[in-house]
Design a protein around this motif. Structure first.
Motif, PDB file in Angstrom:
ATOM      1  N   TYR A   1      -1.934   0.369   9.059  1.00  0.00           N
ATOM      2  CA  TYR A   1      -1.356  -0.614  10.111  1.00  0.00           C
ATOM      3  C   TYR A   1      -1.570  -0.253  11.293  1.00  0.00           C
ATOM      4  CZ  TYR A   1       1.295  -3.136   6.282  1.00  0.00           C
ATOM      5  OH  TYR A   1       1.683  -3.515   5.247  1.00  0.00           O
ATOM      6  N   ARG A   2      -1.654   1.132  11.777  1.00  0.00           N
ATOM      7  CA  ARG A   2      -2.105   1.667  12.935  1.00  0.00           C
ATOM      8  C   ARG A   2      -3.411   1.441  13.393  1.00  0.00           C
ATOM      9  NH1 ARG A   2       1.292   5.727  15.290  1.00  0.00           N
ATOM     10  NH2 ARG A   2       3.375   6.018  14.142  1.00  0.00           N
TER      11      ARG A   2
ATOM     12  N   SER B   1      -0.363   4.724   4.130  1.00  0.00           N
ATOM     13  CA  SER B   1      -0.429   3.266   4.411  1.00  0.00           C
ATOM     14  C   SER B   1      -0.182   2.916   5.685  1.00  0.00           C
ATOM     15  CB  SER B   1       0.490   2.395   3.356  1.00  0.00           C
ATOM     16  OG  SER B   1       1.864   2.673   3.689  1.00  0.00           O
ATOM     17  N   GLY B   2       0.883   3.789   6.516  1.00  0.00           N
ATOM     18  CA  GLY B   2       1.060   3.451   7.906  1.00  0.00           C
ATOM     19  C   GLY B   2      -0.220   3.518   8.676  1.00  0.00           C
TER      20      GLY B   2
ATOM     21  N   VAL C   1       2.944  -1.139  16.422  1.00  0.00           N
ATOM     22  CA  VAL C   1       2.601  -1.265  15.265  1.00  0.00           C
ATOM     23  C   VAL C   1       3.715  -1.933  14.318  1.00  0.00           C
ATOM     24  CG1 VAL C   1       3.523   1.060  14.743  1.00  0.00           C
ATOM     25  CG2 VAL C   1       1.536  -0.140  13.094  1.00  0.00           C
ATOM     26  N   SER C   2       4.954  -2.047  14.691  1.00  0.00           N
ATOM     27  CA  SER C   2       6.011  -2.786  14.029  1.00  0.00           C
ATOM     28  C   SER C   2       5.790  -4.078  14.220  1.00  0.00           C
ATOM     29  CB  SER C   2       7.418  -2.291  14.378  1.00  0.00           C
ATOM     30  OG  SER C   2       7.826  -1.071  14.156  1.00  0.00           O
TER      31      SER C   2
ATOM     32  N   ASP D   1      11.707  -2.278  11.068  1.00  0.00           N
ATOM     33  CA  ASP D   1      10.924  -2.364   9.716  1.00  0.00           C
ATOM     34  C   ASP D   1      11.981  -2.755   8.589  1.00  0.00           C
ATOM     35  OD1 ASP D   1       8.714  -1.275  10.991  1.00  0.00           O
ATOM     36  OD2 ASP D   1       9.090   0.637  10.820  1.00  0.00           O
TER      37      ASP D   1
ATOM     38  N   GLY E   1       4.883   4.931   2.395  1.00  0.00           N
ATOM     39  CA  GLY E   1       4.752   4.009   3.342  1.00  0.00           C
ATOM     40  C   GLY E   1       6.250   3.515   3.506  1.00  0.00           C
ATOM     41  N   ARG E   2       6.481   2.128   3.683  1.00  0.00           N
ATOM     42  CA  ARG E   2       7.792   1.378   3.498  1.00  0.00           C
ATOM     43  C   ARG E   2       8.210   0.545   2.202  1.00  0.00           C
ATOM     44  NH1 ARG E   2       6.477   3.847   7.433  1.00  0.00           N
ATOM     45  NH2 ARG E   2       7.597   4.049   9.489  1.00  0.00           N
ATOM     46  N   ASP E   3       6.935  -0.038   1.862  1.00  0.00           N
ATOM     47  CA  ASP E   3       7.136  -0.951   0.661  1.00  0.00           C
ATOM     48  C   ASP E   3       6.262  -0.533  -0.488  1.00  0.00           C
ATOM     49  OD1 ASP E   3       4.657  -1.340   1.957  1.00  0.00           O
ATOM     50  OD2 ASP E   3       4.766  -3.623   2.070  1.00  0.00           O
ATOM     51  N   ILE E   4       5.784   0.592  -0.509  1.00  0.00           N
ATOM     52  CA  ILE E   4       4.916   1.006  -1.729  1.00  0.00           C
ATOM     53  C   ILE E   4       5.755   0.702  -3.168  1.00  0.00           C
ATOM     54  CG2 ILE E   4       3.373   2.585  -2.562  1.00  0.00           C
ATOM     55  CD1 ILE E   4       2.767   1.767   0.468  1.00  0.00           C
TER      56      ILE E   4
ATOM     57  N   LYS F   1       7.487  11.801   5.260  1.00  0.00           N
ATOM     58  CA  LYS F   1       6.720  11.260   4.163  1.00  0.00           C
ATOM     59  C   LYS F   1       5.161  11.675   3.949  1.00  0.00           C
ATOM     60  CE  LYS F   1       6.861   7.128   5.418  1.00  0.00           C
ATOM     61  NZ  LYS F   1       7.662   6.996   6.353  1.00  0.00           N
TER      62      LYS F   1
ATOM     63  N   ARG G   1      -2.600   7.396  16.659  1.00  0.00           N
ATOM     64  CA  ARG G   1      -1.084   8.199  16.906  1.00  0.00           C
ATOM     65  C   ARG G   1      -0.778   7.940  18.568  1.00  0.00           C
ATOM     66  NH1 ARG G   1       0.725   8.472  12.147  1.00  0.00           N
ATOM     67  NH2 ARG G   1      -0.966   8.955  10.728  1.00  0.00           N
TER      68      ARG G   1
ATOM     69  N   ARG H   1      12.796  -6.931   8.973  1.00  0.00           N
ATOM     70  CA  ARG H   1      11.972  -8.057   9.005  1.00  0.00           C
ATOM     71  C   ARG H   1      11.972  -8.804   7.888  1.00  0.00           C
ATOM     72  NH1 ARG H   1       7.408  -3.679   8.258  1.00  0.00           N
ATOM     73  NH2 ARG H   1       7.479  -3.341   6.068  1.00  0.00           N
TER      74      ARG H   1
ATOM     75  N   ARG I   1      12.224   1.356  15.691  1.00  0.00           N
ATOM     76  CA  ARG I   1      11.032   1.233  14.568  1.00  0.00           C
ATOM     77  C   ARG I   1      11.889   0.837  13.371  1.00  0.00           C
ATOM     78  NH1 ARG I   1       6.363   4.323  13.083  1.00  0.00           N
ATOM     79  NH2 ARG I   1       7.003   5.985  14.041  1.00  0.00           N
TER      80      ARG I   1
HETATM   81  O1   DC Z   1       4.287   5.758   8.734  1.00  0.00           O
HETATM   82  P1   DC Z   1       4.043   5.333  10.120  1.00  0.00           P
HETATM   83  O2   DC Z   1       5.100   5.542  10.999  1.00  0.00           O
HETATM   84  O3   DC Z   1       2.674   5.736  10.906  1.00  0.00           O
HETATM   85  O4   DC Z   1       3.832   3.639   9.970  1.00  0.00           O
HETATM   86  C1   DC Z   1       3.693   2.710  11.149  1.00  0.00           C
HETATM   87  C2   DC Z   1       4.076   1.636  11.353  1.00  0.00           C
HETATM   88  O5   DC Z   1       3.687   0.708  10.140  1.00  0.00           O
HETATM   89  C3   DC Z   1       5.719   1.476  10.565  1.00  0.00           C
HETATM   90  O6   DC Z   1       6.397   1.117  11.979  1.00  0.00           O
HETATM   91  C4   DC Z   1       5.931   0.271   9.997  1.00  0.00           C
HETATM   92  C5   DC Z   1       4.603  -0.175   9.274  1.00  0.00           C
HETATM   93  N1   DC Z   1       4.347   0.114   7.813  1.00  0.00           N
HETATM   94  C6   DC Z   1       4.753  -0.778   7.045  1.00  0.00           C
HETATM   95  O7   DC Z   1       5.657  -2.007   7.571  1.00  0.00           O
HETATM   96  N2   DC Z   1       4.675  -0.703   5.649  1.00  0.00           N
HETATM   97  C7   DC Z   1       3.967   0.417   5.413  1.00  0.00           C
HETATM   98  N3   DC Z   1       3.712   0.379   3.995  1.00  0.00           N
HETATM   99  C8   DC Z   1       3.608   1.465   5.999  1.00  0.00           C
HETATM  100  C9   DC Z   1       3.964   1.475   7.571  1.00  0.00           C
END
Ligand code: DC
Length: 227
Positions: free
Chosen positions: A38-39, A34-35, A97-98, A184, A129-132, A16, A89, A187, A180
């Protein structure tokens, strides 16, 4: 929000972020990872020895501050004004991070930051990201859910971080991705999932450039070829 938002969601290792960066370049948009926010927040919490206490982590994020700074070339993760692109990283951050991202107040803070960062860009943003597409920008112009088989994602991630690309090395990376993904996806708040109106793109058999082209085509189709 920025006039145009392209939401690119998907599991770890789907490519992504690298895809989003190149797509953004091609469209003349900014790229928000967006990750990375969070990182950066997880890194700050680890360095401050903070337990997983959401309110204290959010307080720390505000005071340091933790942010995505819009520079000439894109958005840079910063902690107290220092570029943390490399430090976020580190394995200790990836492992934690999770758990940090599962805390609802943390997610609210991150979402507000992401919306603010996107609004700063004059043209538009590609945000991954995951929830954009589901939570942060439910009104995004284009929503794409990028996925690939677990095996292929583990191979890509192994190459990306220049880890041991042997079968055993790939198996180890796959176990970490699976852990992860499960965290993710299961949750309670904003789990990883495709928005009902997202276009699902399976990149398992696509090369990186084919994957980029597919996303650019989908984006252009929706936002117009002059984007
Ligand atoms: O994309 P990444 O692997 O760098 O993201 C790191 C962590 O951040 C991933 O394990 C879950 C969380 N994350 C999230 O919950 N929601 C997002 N929009 C982006 C990342």
């Amino acid at each position: 929000m920025a006039s145009r938002v392209i939401a690119l969601d998907g599991p770890a290792g789907s490519g992504k972020s690298t895809t989003a960066r190149v797509v953004a370049e091609k469209l003349g948009f900014g790229h928000i990872d967006s990750g990375a926010l969070y990182r950066a927040l997880t890194l700050a919490a680890l360095d401050a020895n903070l337990p997983d206490q959401a309110d204290r982590i959010v307080g720390l994020a505000r005071t340091l501050p933790v942010r995505l700074a819009l520079t000439g070339v894109g958005y840079r993760p910063e902690v107290a004004g220092v570029d943390v692109s490399a430090a976020i990283r580190e394995t200790r951050v990836t492992e934690r991070v999770s758990a940090v991202a599962a805390l609802p107040p943390v997610r609210e803070w991150v979402n507000a930051e992401l919306r603010g960062a996107a609004a700063e860009h004059p043209a538009g943003v590609v945000i991954d990201g995951r929830d954009i597409g589901t939570v942060v920008f439910p009104e995004a112009t284009v929503k794409i859910f990028l996925t690939a088989s677990g095996e292929e994602r583990a191979r890509r991630r192994s190459r990306e971080v220049e880890l041991d690309a042997s079968e055993a090395g790939v198996r180890r990376v796959r176990a970490e991705l699976d852990r992860r993904d499960t965290a993710d996806s299961t949750r309670a708040v904003a789990p990883l999932s495709a928005a009902p109106d997202a276009i699902v793109l399976d990149g398992t058999s696509l090369s990186f450039l084919e994957q980029v082209d597919a996303v650019v085509r989908l984006a252009r189709k929706t936002i117009g070829s002059h984007a």
